[in-house]
Design a protein around this motif. Sequence first.
Motif, PDB file in Angstrom:
ATOM      1  N   ALA A  45       0.816  -1.216   0.000  1.00  0.00           N
ATOM      2  CA  ALA A  45       0.000   0.000   0.000  1.00  0.00           C
ATOM      3  C   ALA A  45       0.848   1.263   0.000  1.00  0.00           C
ATOM      4  N   ASP A  46       2.060   1.189   0.563  1.00  0.00           N
ATOM      5  CA  ASP A  46       2.898   2.385   0.659  1.00  0.00           C
ATOM      6  C   ASP A  46       3.965   2.447  -0.436  1.00  0.00           C
ATOM      7  N   ALA A  47       3.820   1.669  -1.504  1.00  0.00           N
ATOM      8  CA  ALA A  47       4.813   1.664  -2.582  1.00  0.00           C
ATOM      9  C   ALA A  47       4.819   3.008  -3.299  1.00  0.00           C
ATOM     10  N   SER A  48       6.012   3.526  -3.567  1.00  0.00           N
ATOM     11  CA  SER A  48       6.112   4.814  -4.264  1.00  0.00           C
ATOM     12  C   SER A  48       5.765   4.688  -5.742  1.00  0.00           C
ATOM     13  N   ALA A  49       6.038   3.519  -6.336  1.00  0.00           N
ATOM     14  CA  ALA A  49       5.687   3.256  -7.738  1.00  0.00           C
ATOM     15  C   ALA A  49       5.012   1.883  -7.792  1.00  0.00           C
ATOM     16  N   PRO A  50       3.702   1.833  -7.530  1.00  0.00           N
ATOM     17  CA  PRO A  50       3.003   0.542  -7.428  1.00  0.00           C
ATOM     18  C   PRO A  50       3.006  -0.229  -8.750  1.00  0.00           C
ATOM     19  N   VAL A  51       3.393  -1.511  -8.685  1.00  0.00           N
ATOM     20  CA  VAL A  51       3.367  -2.392  -9.853  1.00  0.00           C
ATOM     21  C   VAL A  51       2.806  -3.756  -9.441  1.00  0.00           C
ATOM     22  N   LEU A  52       2.192  -4.423 -10.406  1.00  0.00           N
ATOM     23  CA  LEU A  52       1.743  -5.796 -10.228  1.00  0.00           C
ATOM     24  C   LEU A  52       2.827  -6.699 -10.812  1.00  0.00           C
ATOM     25  N   THR A  53       3.371  -7.613 -10.017  1.00  0.00           N
ATOM     26  CA  THR A  53       4.528  -8.409 -10.428  1.00  0.00           C
ATOM     27  C   THR A  53       4.103  -9.831 -10.789  1.00  0.00           C
ATOM     28  N   ILE A  77      10.563 -12.334 -14.818  1.00  0.00           N
ATOM     29  CA  ILE A  77       9.778 -11.428 -13.983  1.00  0.00           C
ATOM     30  C   ILE A  77       9.250 -10.281 -14.849  1.00  0.00           C
ATOM     31  N   TRP A  78       7.944 -10.068 -14.789  1.00  0.00           N
ATOM     32  CA  TRP A  78       7.311  -8.961 -15.512  1.00  0.00           C
ATOM     33  C   TRP A  78       6.600  -8.061 -14.514  1.00  0.00           C
ATOM     34  N   LYS A  79       6.808  -6.773 -14.649  1.00  0.00           N
ATOM     35  CA  LYS A  79       6.165  -5.801 -13.779  1.00  0.00           C
ATOM     36  C   LYS A  79       5.193  -4.971 -14.601  1.00  0.00           C
ATOM     37  N   VAL A  80       3.940  -4.928 -14.137  1.00  0.00           N
ATOM     38  CA  VAL A  80       2.882  -4.198 -14.843  1.00  0.00           C
ATOM     39  C   VAL A  80       2.554  -2.941 -14.048  1.00  0.00           C
ATOM     40  N   VAL A  81       2.712  -1.795 -14.684  1.00  0.00           N
ATOM     41  CA  VAL A  81       2.431  -0.514 -14.036  1.00  0.00           C
ATOM     42  C   VAL A  81       0.923  -0.348 -13.876  1.00  0.00           C
ATOM     43  N   LEU A  82       0.489  -0.008 -12.678  1.00  0.00           N
ATOM     44  CA  LEU A  82      -0.934   0.206 -12.431  1.00  0.00           C
ATOM     45  C   LEU A  82      -1.347   1.574 -12.976  1.00  0.00           C
ATOM     46  N   PRO A  83      -2.376   1.619 -13.822  1.00  0.00           N
ATOM     47  CA  PRO A  83      -2.777   2.893 -14.454  1.00  0.00           C
ATOM     48  C   PRO A  83      -3.149   3.951 -13.416  1.00  0.00           C
ATOM     49  N   GLY A  84      -2.650   5.155 -13.631  1.00  0.00           N
ATOM     50  CA  GLY A  84      -2.999   6.278 -12.774  1.00  0.00           C
ATOM     51  C   GLY A  84      -2.205   6.371 -11.488  1.00  0.00           C
ATOM     52  N   LEU A  85      -1.378   5.341 -11.186  1.00  0.00           N
ATOM     53  CA  LEU A  85      -0.628   5.344  -9.929  1.00  0.00           C
ATOM     54  C   LEU A  85       0.864   5.545 -10.144  1.00  0.00           C
ATOM     55  N   GLU A 135       8.953   6.131 -13.772  1.00  0.00           N
ATOM     56  CA  GLU A 135       9.061   6.068 -12.311  1.00  0.00           C
ATOM     57  C   GLU A 135       9.399   4.659 -11.845  1.00  0.00           C
ATOM     58  N   VAL A 136       8.779   3.677 -12.479  1.00  0.00           N
ATOM     59  CA  VAL A 136       9.050   2.280 -12.100  1.00  0.00           C
ATOM     60  C   VAL A 136      10.499   1.918 -12.428  1.00  0.00           C
ATOM     61  N   LYS A 137      10.998   2.350 -13.591  1.00  0.00           N
ATOM     62  CA  LYS A 137      12.394   2.065 -13.951  1.00  0.00           C
ATOM     63  C   LYS A 137      13.358   2.711 -12.968  1.00  0.00           C
ATOM     64  N   ALA A 138      13.055   3.939 -12.552  1.00  0.00           N
ATOM     65  CA  ALA A 138      13.904   4.626 -11.593  1.00  0.00           C
ATOM     66  C   ALA A 138      13.900   3.899 -10.240  1.00  0.00           C
ATOM     67  N   GLU A 139      12.725   3.392  -9.839  1.00  0.00           N
ATOM     68  CA  GLU A 139      12.615   2.658  -8.584  1.00  0.00           C
ATOM     69  C   GLU A 139      13.399   1.340  -8.637  1.00  0.00           C
ATOM     70  N   LEU A 140      13.310   0.636  -9.770  1.00  0.00           N
ATOM     71  CA  LEU A 140      14.047  -0.612  -9.941  1.00  0.00           C
ATOM     72  C   LEU A 140      15.552  -0.365  -9.913  1.00  0.00           C
TER      73      LEU A 140
END
Length: 289
Positions: free
Chosen positions: A211-219, A265-273, A278-283
């Motif tokens: 819930a507190d993820a800065s760049a929420p993704v579905l893994t 491993i595939w990471k799916v960015v949640l729309p609008g979040l 941002e996800v690449k920077a977090e990874l």
Amino acid sequence: MTTNYIFSLQPTFTQGLILGQLSVLFLLGTILRYLFFDSSENPFETTSYHPQFDRKSLLRKQNVETQPKSGAEEPESLEWFNVLVRQIVDVYRSKLRDDLPGLEGDEIARQRIEAFANKIRPAGFLDQIKIHSVDLGVSAPTLYNARLTPTRPEGVPELEFDAVYEDTLSISLSTSYLFNYPTTSFARMPISLTISLSQFKSSVSIIPPPADASAPVLTFSISPNFVLDLTTTSLMGSRAKLANVPKLHELIQHQVRRVLAARAIWKVVLPGLASVAEVKAELKKEQLS
């Protein structure tokens, strides 16, 4: 004392030994070059045989009855999810063919795969790749035995299920392996291949973001211990041909396994979040920490 010279008018044992070895090397080189290697300008004209994939022999039933039972409790049914996965796979197949049926769609898919194969090929070792036929399959992965695993350290539950994929997926191609010694493109060995999927089987995990993820993704991830069975038929050589070399099959299967494991491993960015950037920077941050 008589001294033996290599270069003399009188034949000696040393001269005979050297000439004999040179004769054997010349004969061996001639056999390899003119029987197995191809020195023509167009390598695809010298190999008239291209292995064809027998679609009927590997057509499987699409509903795989492999749902195990644990104790007296039935596992959660994934029939609805299998319908969704099947629809998604059919959309990808259709778009790869430009939504065209029949031979016209097959040709478009063949051209696209051929262009991609030549884009990623190692140009110093392989000649141009010619794709002769592509079968995109008729089925989709089947999922079963859904289960929740113990909560992860982040307090996020993990959904795990088993997946199996059996289809008529196949590709038939030809190319040449380039020999760059003693000169560049000194010789080429024609290779014809048909690679088809027999079975892929693995456990698949889905992890929602905290819930507190800065760049929420579905893994999504597959198990590193997945089962991959490929069927290959091959011909190597120009005039004299070597059929179905076991080492070539092992090499192809190993390379396909390596690519799948590297992209497990595939990471799916949640729309609008979050955004992809941002996800690449977090990874990148996670990798450095």
